[in-house]
Write a protein that holds these residues in place. Structure first.
Motif, PDB file in Angstrom:
ATOM      1  N   TYR A  29      24.712 -24.743   9.998  1.00  0.00           N
ATOM      2  CA  TYR A  29      24.717 -24.625   8.538  1.00  0.00           C
ATOM      3  C   TYR A  29      25.877 -23.697   8.199  1.00  0.00           C
ATOM      4  O   TYR A  29      25.806 -22.495   8.481  1.00  0.00           O
ATOM      5  CB  TYR A  29      23.386 -24.067   8.027  1.00  0.00           C
ATOM      6  CG  TYR A  29      22.213 -24.655   8.806  1.00  0.00           C
ATOM      7  CD1 TYR A  29      22.099 -26.050   8.971  1.00  0.00           C
ATOM      8  CD2 TYR A  29      21.275 -23.846   9.439  1.00  0.00           C
ATOM      9  CE1 TYR A  29      21.075 -26.602   9.720  1.00  0.00           C
ATOM     10  CE2 TYR A  29      20.242 -24.396  10.192  1.00  0.00           C
ATOM     11  CZ  TYR A  29      20.158 -25.774  10.331  1.00  0.00           C
ATOM     12  OH  TYR A  29      19.155 -26.320  11.099  1.00  0.00           O
ATOM     13  N   ALA A  30      26.952 -24.259   7.633  1.00  0.00           N
ATOM     14  CA  ALA A  30      28.190 -23.489   7.484  1.00  0.00           C
ATOM     15  C   ALA A  30      28.628 -23.432   6.036  1.00  0.00           C
ATOM     16  O   ALA A  30      28.373 -24.346   5.244  1.00  0.00           O
ATOM     17  CB  ALA A  30      29.286 -24.132   8.332  1.00  0.00           C
ATOM     18  N   GLY A  31      29.307 -22.347   5.694  1.00  0.00           N
ATOM     19  CA  GLY A  31      29.836 -22.215   4.335  1.00  0.00           C
ATOM     20  C   GLY A  31      30.200 -20.777   4.058  1.00  0.00           C
ATOM     21  O   GLY A  31      30.152 -19.925   4.954  1.00  0.00           O
ATOM     22  N   PRO A  32      30.539 -20.486   2.806  1.00  0.00           N
ATOM     23  CA  PRO A  32      30.841 -19.101   2.450  1.00  0.00           C
ATOM     24  C   PRO A  32      29.646 -18.205   2.751  1.00  0.00           C
ATOM     25  O   PRO A  32      28.501 -18.631   2.580  1.00  0.00           O
ATOM     26  CB  PRO A  32      31.106 -19.180   0.936  1.00  0.00           C
ATOM     27  CG  PRO A  32      31.439 -20.610   0.662  1.00  0.00           C
ATOM     28  CD  PRO A  32      30.680 -21.413   1.678  1.00  0.00           C
ATOM     29  N   PRO A  33      29.916 -16.955   3.168  1.00  0.00           N
ATOM     30  CA  PRO A  33      28.799 -16.079   3.550  1.00  0.00           C
ATOM     31  C   PRO A  33      27.787 -15.880   2.438  1.00  0.00           C
ATOM     32  O   PRO A  33      26.608 -15.666   2.706  1.00  0.00           O
ATOM     33  CB  PRO A  33      29.486 -14.740   3.900  1.00  0.00           C
ATOM     34  CG  PRO A  33      30.949 -14.967   3.820  1.00  0.00           C
ATOM     35  CD  PRO A  33      31.226 -16.355   3.348  1.00  0.00           C
ATOM     36  N   ASP A  34      28.236 -15.955   1.181  1.00  0.00           N
ATOM     37  CA  ASP A  34      27.288 -15.734   0.075  1.00  0.00           C
ATOM     38  C   ASP A  34      26.742 -17.041  -0.491  1.00  0.00           C
ATOM     39  O   ASP A  34      26.110 -17.049  -1.548  1.00  0.00           O
ATOM     40  CB  ASP A  34      27.952 -14.917  -1.039  1.00  0.00           C
ATOM     41  CG  ASP A  34      29.157 -15.647  -1.616  1.00  0.00           C
ATOM     42  OD1 ASP A  34      29.589 -16.667  -1.018  1.00  0.00           O
ATOM     43  OD2 ASP A  34      29.674 -15.209  -2.670  1.00  0.00           O
ATOM     44  N   SER A  35      26.957 -18.161   0.191  1.00  0.00           N
ATOM     45  CA  SER A  35      26.436 -19.430  -0.321  1.00  0.00           C
ATOM     46  C   SER A  35      24.928 -19.504  -0.141  1.00  0.00           C
ATOM     47  O   SER A  35      24.359 -18.878   0.764  1.00  0.00           O
ATOM     48  CB  SER A  35      27.106 -20.612   0.393  1.00  0.00           C
ATOM     49  OG  SER A  35      26.859 -20.536   1.784  1.00  0.00           O
ATOM     50  N   ALA A  36      24.287 -20.293  -0.986  1.00  0.00           N
ATOM     51  CA  ALA A  36      22.829 -20.452  -0.877  1.00  0.00           C
ATOM     52  C   ALA A  36      22.472 -21.020   0.491  1.00  0.00           C
ATOM     53  O   ALA A  36      21.438 -20.663   1.073  1.00  0.00           O
ATOM     54  CB  ALA A  36      22.338 -21.383  -1.986  1.00  0.00           C
ATOM     55  N   LEU A  37      23.328 -21.871   1.028  1.00  0.00           N
ATOM     56  CA  LEU A  37      23.057 -22.488   2.335  1.00  0.00           C
ATOM     57  C   LEU A  37      23.018 -21.436   3.437  1.00  0.00           C
ATOM     58  O   LEU A  37      22.042 -21.360   4.197  1.00  0.00           O
ATOM     59  CB  LEU A  37      24.131 -23.545   2.637  1.00  0.00           C
ATOM     60  CG  LEU A  37      24.082 -24.176   4.024  1.00  0.00           C
ATOM     61  CD1 LEU A  37      22.787 -24.947   4.244  1.00  0.00           C
ATOM     62  CD2 LEU A  37      25.291 -25.103   4.235  1.00  0.00           C
ATOM     63  N   VAL A  38      24.053 -20.621   3.514  1.00  0.00           N
ATOM     64  CA  VAL A  38      24.132 -19.647   4.615  1.00  0.00           C
ATOM     65  C   VAL A  38      23.112 -18.523   4.406  1.00  0.00           C
ATOM     66  O   VAL A  38      22.341 -18.191   5.318  1.00  0.00           O
ATOM     67  CB  VAL A  38      25.575 -19.089   4.723  1.00  0.00           C
ATOM     68  CG1 VAL A  38      25.623 -17.869   5.632  1.00  0.00           C
ATOM     69  CG2 VAL A  38      26.513 -20.190   5.221  1.00  0.00           C
ATOM     70  N   ARG A  39      23.073 -17.986   3.204  1.00  0.00           N
ATOM     71  CA  ARG A  39      22.123 -16.888   2.957  1.00  0.00           C
ATOM     72  C   ARG A  39      20.686 -17.356   3.113  1.00  0.00           C
ATOM     73  O   ARG A  39      19.840 -16.659   3.672  1.00  0.00           O
ATOM     74  CB  ARG A  39      22.334 -16.312   1.558  1.00  0.00           C
ATOM     75  CG  ARG A  39      23.604 -15.476   1.511  1.00  0.00           C
ATOM     76  CD  ARG A  39      23.908 -14.981   0.131  1.00  0.00           C
ATOM     77  NE  ARG A  39      22.747 -14.356  -0.492  1.00  0.00           N
ATOM     78  CZ  ARG A  39      22.781 -13.792  -1.694  1.00  0.00           C
ATOM     79  NH1 ARG A  39      23.889 -13.774  -2.378  1.00  0.00           N
ATOM     80  NH2 ARG A  39      21.704 -13.242  -2.205  1.00  0.00           N
ATOM     81  N   GLY A  40      20.413 -18.563   2.618  1.00  0.00           N
ATOM     82  CA  GLY A  40      19.047 -19.086   2.682  1.00  0.00           C
ATOM     83  C   GLY A  40      18.611 -19.379   4.108  1.00  0.00           C
ATOM     84  O   GLY A  40      17.468 -19.114   4.491  1.00  0.00           O
ATOM     85  N   ALA A  41      19.531 -19.917   4.910  1.00  0.00           N
ATOM     86  CA  ALA A  41      19.174 -20.228   6.302  1.00  0.00           C
ATOM     87  C   ALA A  41      18.897 -18.932   7.071  1.00  0.00           C
ATOM     88  O   ALA A  41      17.928 -18.853   7.845  1.00  0.00           O
ATOM     89  CB  ALA A  41      20.299 -21.016   6.966  1.00  0.00           C
ATOM     90  N   ILE A  42      19.731 -17.912   6.823  1.00  0.00           N
ATOM     91  CA  ILE A  42      19.499 -16.626   7.510  1.00  0.00           C
ATOM     92  C   ILE A  42      18.173 -16.020   7.044  1.00  0.00           C
ATOM     93  O   ILE A  42      17.372 -15.533   7.845  1.00  0.00           O
ATOM     94  CB  ILE A  42      20.673 -15.653   7.248  1.00  0.00           C
ATOM     95  CG1 ILE A  42      21.955 -16.207   7.886  1.00  0.00           C
ATOM     96  CG2 ILE A  42      20.351 -14.262   7.803  1.00  0.00           C
ATOM     97  CD1 ILE A  42      23.218 -15.432   7.542  1.00  0.00           C
ATOM     98  N   ASP A  43      17.925 -16.092   5.753  1.00  0.00           N
ATOM     99  CA  ASP A  43      16.683 -15.541   5.197  1.00  0.00           C
ATOM    100  C   ASP A  43      15.457 -16.201   5.843  1.00  0.00           C
ATOM    101  O   ASP A  43      14.526 -15.531   6.298  1.00  0.00           O
ATOM    102  CB  ASP A  43      16.695 -15.768   3.680  1.00  0.00           C
ATOM    103  CG  ASP A  43      15.516 -15.097   2.996  1.00  0.00           C
ATOM    104  OD1 ASP A  43      14.965 -14.150   3.586  1.00  0.00           O
ATOM    105  OD2 ASP A  43      15.136 -15.538   1.892  1.00  0.00           O
ATOM    106  N   ALA A  44      15.487 -17.539   5.910  1.00  0.00           N
ATOM    107  CA  ALA A  44      14.347 -18.265   6.495  1.00  0.00           C
ATOM    108  C   ALA A  44      14.200 -17.910   7.973  1.00  0.00           C
ATOM    109  O   ALA A  44      13.090 -17.699   8.480  1.00  0.00           O
ATOM    110  CB  ALA A  44      14.539 -19.770   6.336  1.00  0.00           C
ATOM    111  N   ALA A  45      15.339 -17.834   8.675  1.00  0.00           N
ATOM    112  CA  ALA A  45      15.299 -17.552  10.117  1.00  0.00           C
ATOM    113  C   ALA A  45      14.752 -16.143  10.376  1.00  0.00           C
ATOM    114  O   ALA A  45      13.905 -15.943  11.261  1.00  0.00           O
ATOM    115  CB  ALA A  45      16.693 -17.715  10.719  1.00  0.00           C
ATOM    116  N   VAL A  46      15.212 -15.186   9.585  1.00  0.00           N
ATOM    117  CA  VAL A  46      14.771 -13.801   9.797  1.00  0.00           C
ATOM    118  C   VAL A  46      13.293 -13.665   9.400  1.00  0.00           C
ATOM    119  O   VAL A  46      12.489 -13.084  10.136  1.00  0.00           O
ATOM    120  CB  VAL A  46      15.664 -12.825   8.986  1.00  0.00           C
ATOM    121  CG1 VAL A  46      15.071 -11.431   8.980  1.00  0.00           C
ATOM    122  CG2 VAL A  46      17.079 -12.814   9.558  1.00  0.00           C
ATOM    123  N   THR A  47      12.939 -14.227   8.260  1.00  0.00           N
ATOM    124  CA  THR A  47      11.553 -14.101   7.771  1.00  0.00           C
ATOM    125  C   THR A  47      10.552 -14.673   8.766  1.00  0.00           C
ATOM    126  O   THR A  47       9.466 -14.131   8.951  1.00  0.00           O
ATOM    127  CB  THR A  47      11.397 -14.836   6.410  1.00  0.00           C
ATOM    128  OG1 THR A  47      12.396 -14.357   5.527  1.00  0.00           O
ATOM    129  CG2 THR A  47      10.030 -14.605   5.803  1.00  0.00           C
TER     130      THR A  47
END
Ligand SMILES: Cc1cc2nc3c(=O)[nH]c(=O)nc-3n(C[C@H](O)[C@H](O)[C@H](O)COP(=O)(O)OP(=O)(O)OC[C@H]3O[C@@H](n4cnc5c(N)ncnc54)[C@H](O)[C@@H]3O)c2cc1C
Length: 378
Positions: free
Chosen positions: A91-109
Motif C-alpha cells: 500500500y504505497a503513497g504519500p506518507p500523509d495519504s489516507a491509504l498509508v496512514r490508514g494501513a499503518i493505523d489498522a496494522a498497529v491497532t
C-alpha cells in the motif's frame, strides 16, 4: 408445513455465503437469483478480489478480515476449490495519504505484521513500480487474492450439498408477510414461496427491498481493465508481484499480479459516476482506459502493454463507506446486507454467517454496531 425455512434473494458473494451458512445449519433454503449462474451484472463477478488485513479504510475491518482469511481456507478444504492465493500486499503513497496512514493505523491497532519502506526500496523490490520519490510503502504479509468466481461457486456448492434449492433467472418482485405466518416472496414467473426467514442480499438493488428504511446507497460504475505486461510476464506474476494499492494525486489505483490469461488488472478505485444499476453503461469507454493508462505510464510502466480486456462492475457505496448489515427492526426473520463500498468481497464468509444469525435469532456475536442501518438516521 412451509416448503422452505429460509429464502435468500440474490446469489452474489454475500447471498451465496448466506445460503451456505443457512444450509449448513440444517435449514431448507431456497436461493433466488435474477440472472444466470455465474453471470456478473452485480458486484461479485470476475476472477480476482483483494484480501488484506491492514484495512486502511477503517481499523474495524482488520479482525473481520483475519477471521475471513481462515474461513476462506476452510471453504477450500471443504470444497477442494482453489480460492485464496497469498501474495502479500503493498500500500504505497504519500506518507500523509489516507491509504498509508490508514494501513499503518489498522496494522498497529490490531498487531498486524507489517513493514514500512521508502520509495527506493519499493522500486528495488518491485521494479514494476515507479512510485513518487517521497512515497512510503506499507508492506503486509497477510494479503492476497481471492478467485471470486470460484469462491461464489464454492459457497453455492456447500449450500446445494446441504439441500438448498437454487433458482437462476428468477427475479424477485417483492416480499410480504404471509397470511398464515412467515414471509412470502414472489418472483417474476408468478411463483410465490413462503419461509420463516429471509436474507436480502441483492447488492446494488438491495434498497428496493426495504424502501421503508431509506438506505442511503449510491451505486457507482466502476471500470476495470487488464493490460498485457510490458515486461517478462514471470517478473510480474504471482510469487513476484503483490496485490497493491497506490495513492496518487489523481486518486487511488489498485491491481494484482499478472493473470496468465487476462494480463495485469489495474483499476482506479472509486473513480466512477453514480448510476442506476438498471441503466448503467456496461461498455468500458476510451476515457475510462485513458485514466488508468495515465497512471500506468507514470507509476507502473510494467503494465503498459496493450489493453487485453475490460469490464464494468458496480460498487454500492454508503456515505461513510462502511457496510450496512442488519436485521429488519419491524419485521422479524429478515436480515439484509449491503457489504460493498468497493471492499466487501473478502468478508463474504463472515457476512453470510452474520446474515444467517440475524435472520434466525435477530442477534449475532459478530461486532456489527458500526454496520447498523439506523446509524444514518440517529
Ligand atoms: C470492480 C470491483 C472490484 C472490487 N474489488 C474488491 C476487492 O478487491 N476486495 C474486496 O474485498 N471487495 C472488492 N469489491 C467489492 C465486492 O466485490 C462486493 O462487496 C461484493 O461483491 C458484493 O456482493 P453482494 O453479494 O453484496 O452483491 P452482488 O454481487 O451485486 O450480488 C447481488 C445479487 O443479487 C441479485 N439480484 C438483484 N436483484 C434481484 C432480484 N430482484 N431478484 C433476484 N436476484 C436479484 C443480482 O443479480 C446479484 O447477483 C469490488 C467490487 C467491484 C465492483
Amino acid at each position: 408445513m412451509k416448503a422452505f425455512h429460509a429464502i435468500v434473494v440474490g446469489l452474489g458473494a454475500h447471498g451465496s455465503a448466506g445460503a451456505a451458512a443457512l444450509a449448513r445449519r440444517g435449514l431448507r433454503v431456497l436461493g433466488l437469483e435474477r440472472f444466470g449462474r455465474g453471470e456478473t451484472f452485480g458486484s461479485s463477478g470476475g476472477r480476482s478480489r483483494i484480501i488484506r488485513v491492514a484495512h486502511y479504510e477503517d481499523p474495524i475491518y482488520a479482525p473481520l478480515a483475519r477471521a475471513a482469511w481462515d474461513r476462506w481456507l476452510e471453504l477450500e478444504s471443504e470444497t477442494g476449490a482453489a480460492i485464496l492465493t497469498r501474495t502479500g500486499g503493498l500500500y504505497a503513497g504519500p506518507p500523509d495519504s489516507a491509504l498509508v496512514r490508514g494501513a499503518i493505523d489498522a496494522a498497529v491497532t490490531h498487531a498486524v505484521g507489517h513493514e514500512i519502506i521508502d520509495s527506493a526500496e519499493i522500486r528495488r523490490r518491485w521494479p514494476a513500480f515507479t512510485p513518487a520519490p517521497d512515497a512510503v510503502g506499507v508492506v503486509e504479509d497477510l494479503a492476497g487474492l481471492l478467485d471470486a468466481e470460484r469462491a461464489n461457486a464454492a459457497h453455492l456448492l456447500v449450500a446445494e450439498r446441504a439441500g438448498a434449492e437454487l433458482r437462476f433467472g428468477a427475479r424477485v418482485l417483492e416480499w410480504r408477510p404471509a397470511a398464515g405466518g412467515g414471509l412470502e416472496v414472489e418472483t417474476d414467473d408468478g411463483t410465490v414461496a413462503v419461509a420463516d426467514h429471509l436474507l436480502l442480499a441483492a447488492g446494488p438493488w438491495v434498497g428496493d427491498f426495504v424502501p421503508d428504511l431509506g438506505l442511503p446507497l449510491v451505486v457507482e460504475r466502476q471500470p476495470v481493465c487488464w493490460f498485457a505486461p510490458a515486461v517478462q510476464a514471470a517478473d510480474v506474476g504471482v510469487g513476484r508481484l503483490p496485490i497493491w494499492l497506490m495513492a496518487t494525486e489523481d486518486g487511488t489505483f489498485y491491481g494484482f499480479p499478472n493473470d496468465p490469461e487476462l494480463g495485469l488488472k489495474v483499476s482506479h478505485h472509486h473513480s466512477g459516476v453514480s448510476v442506476d444499476p438498471d441503466e448503467v453503461d456496461r461498455e468500458v469507454r476510451p476515457a475510462d482506459v485513458d485514466r488508468i493508462r495515465a497512471f500506468i505510464r507514470e507509476r507502473m510502466p510494467a503494465a503498459d502493454g496493450p489493453l487485453t480486456t475490460s469490464r464494468v462492475c458496480l460498487y454500492t457505496n454508503t456515505p461513510d463507506d462502511r457496510f450496512i448489515v442488519d436485521r429488519h427492526q419491524a419485521v422479524s426473520g429478515i436480515a439484509f446486507a449491503s457489504a460493498c463500498s468497493g471492499h466487501g468481497f473478502k468478508f463474504a464468509p463472515i457476512i453470510g454467517d452474520i446474515l444467517a444469525d440475524l435472520a434466525i435469532t435477530g442477534e449475532t456475536a459478530w461486532p456489527i454496531e458500526p454496520f447498523r442501518a439506523d446509524r444514518f438516521h440517529r
